[in-house]
Design a protein around this motif. Structure first.
Motif, short mmCIF file in Angstrom:
data_model
loop_
_atom_site.label_atom_id
_atom_site.label_comp_id
_atom_site.label_asym_id
_atom_site.label_seq_id
_atom_site.Cartn_x
_atom_site.Cartn_y
_atom_site.Cartn_z
N ALA A 1 -3.91 -2.92 5.69
CA ALA A 1 -2.55 -3.46 5.60
C ALA A 1 -2.34 -4.61 6.58
N PHE B 1 -6.70 2.47 6.07
CA PHE B 1 -5.60 1.92 5.29
C PHE B 1 -4.70 1.04 6.15
N ALA B 2 -4.55 1.41 7.43
CA ALA B 2 -3.72 0.62 8.35
C ALA B 2 -4.39 -0.71 8.67
N THR C 1 2.93 5.68 9.96
CA THR C 1 2.92 6.09 8.55
C THR C 1 2.89 7.59 8.41
N ILE D 1 0.85 -1.19 0.00
CA ILE D 1 0.00 0.00 0.00
C ILE D 1 0.89 1.24 0.00
N VAL E 1 0.99 5.05 0.58
CA VAL E 1 0.22 6.09 1.26
C VAL E 1 0.88 7.43 0.96
N ILE F 1 3.54 -1.01 4.06
CA ILE F 1 3.09 0.32 3.66
C ILE F 1 4.31 1.11 3.20
#
Length: 343
Positions: A238, A234-235, A311, A139, A141, A245
């Motif tokens: 993942a 998104f976390a 992130t 992913i 980001v 990430i």
């Protein structure tokens, strides 16, 4: 008859009417008309057959004031035309709704080549850290600029060099804009449901996600503040898919286009209705350099909140290391056309 044949015949017909000399005359007449139009309209005075310095500076000021808005309108018009052309192409060639289908290769390769050329020509675009992108799923980001053309430059370069498609998780509302769906599909865009994202990751794709979304695009200022709120989807994605990430930040991306009318009222209106009331202007030829940080590996002992914060810190570190804040359009343009140090 196919659309290509029709266009080809039309172009040949036009060129048969006007020989090369006539095209030169038309071009000169057109340029002369565009040159004298603002001068006559504003009522410039001449001194010894030349524009006075005061009037010349006024003309330059007006051009600088008008051109950014003109480029924005031209850009919007081009996107509209491309969407129509792609919709026709999709219908004529019966392209699959599956964006991973090989039937999308030809138009996708065309767009990738020309987007890469656009990025190099206008922005001298560079990508630092391509080696950090995994061969398998992951992913990406990234910070969401007002016009995140940097992500499409990355997507295009990756597709041309590795033949790998990087899926963009886009706002669902964009897919309901008439004619825009084929353009999103050719660039690997999906509405972004969790099930669809997991499926793409299982197929070995990279995903591109901007947690800040439209809020960050239009309400983050020249200091490049990350406006993620409490977003951690998104976390969670993942951790569930067990993928790394990769943080991404592009230098000067906020100076490509700017939004104006950023007030408390417009922010309140967006938070309540998700309606964007801050217009966008400009498409400035600024220097762009995309930095990909070291991957944040999957760790089963990390929570989604901790991974999201880690992130965010990684992207802020890239920003602090490479971006001068507050951002400045003139400085970013001078970096494009002047001598700058290669990282």
């Amino acid at each position: 008859m196919k659309v290509e044949s029709c266009l080809y015949n039309m172009v040949n017909f036009v060129f048969s009417i006007f020989p090369d000399e006539r095209w030169m005359e038309i071009g000169q007449e057109t340029m002369a008309w565009f040159t004298h139009l603002p001068i006559n309209w504003i009522g410039f005075t001449y001194e010894d057959g030349h524009l006075s310095y005061g009037n010349l500076f006024l003309l330059l000021f007006l051009l600088l004031l008008i051109l950014p808005f003109s480029f924005g309108m031209i850009l919007s018009f081009l996107i509209f035309v491309l969407s129509i052309v792609l919709a026709i192409y999709k219908k004529m060639n019966n392209l699959s709704e599956d964006i991973l289908s090989t039937s999308w290769h030809k138009p996708r390769h065309f767009f990738a080549r020309y987007l890469t050329k656009l990025g190099k020509t206008i922005h001298d675009h560079e990508i630092i850290g391509m080696e950090h992108l995994p061969e398998g799923p992951g992913i990406i980001v990234f910070y969401h600029g007002t016009f995140h053309i940097d992500y499409f430059f990355l997507l295009s370069r990756l597709y041309l060099q590795r033949g790998k498609l990087c899926i963009l998780v886009a706002d669902k509302a964009l897919f309901y804009v008439p004619g825009l769906k084929p353009l999103l599909q050719v660039m690997g865009g999906i509405p972004g449901s969790k099930a669809e994202c997991v499926e793409m990751l299982k197929k070995g794709c990279l995903l591109g996600i901007a947690p800040g979304g439209a809020r960050e695009a239009f309400f983050s200022d020249e200091n490049y503040n990350l406006l993620w709120g409490k977003r951690k989807g998104f976390a969670q994605l993942a951790l569930e898919a067990k993928v790394p990430i990769i943080p991404m930040f592009t230098k000067n991306i906020k100076e490509v286009c700017r939004g104006y009318g950023r007030t408390r009222l417009s922010r309140w209106l967006y938070e309540k209705t998700r309606f964007i009331s801050t217009p966008m202007y400009g498409y400035f030829p600024v220097k762009l350099c995309t930095y990909l940080g070291e991957p944040i590996p999957y760790d089963p002992n990390t929570t989604a909140e901790e991974l999201a914060e880690k992130t965010k810190v990684a992207i802020e570190n890239l920003r602090d290391q490479y971006q001068k804040v507050p951002g400045n359009i003139l400085r970013a343009v001078s970096e494009r056309f002047g001598k700058h140090n290669k990282d």
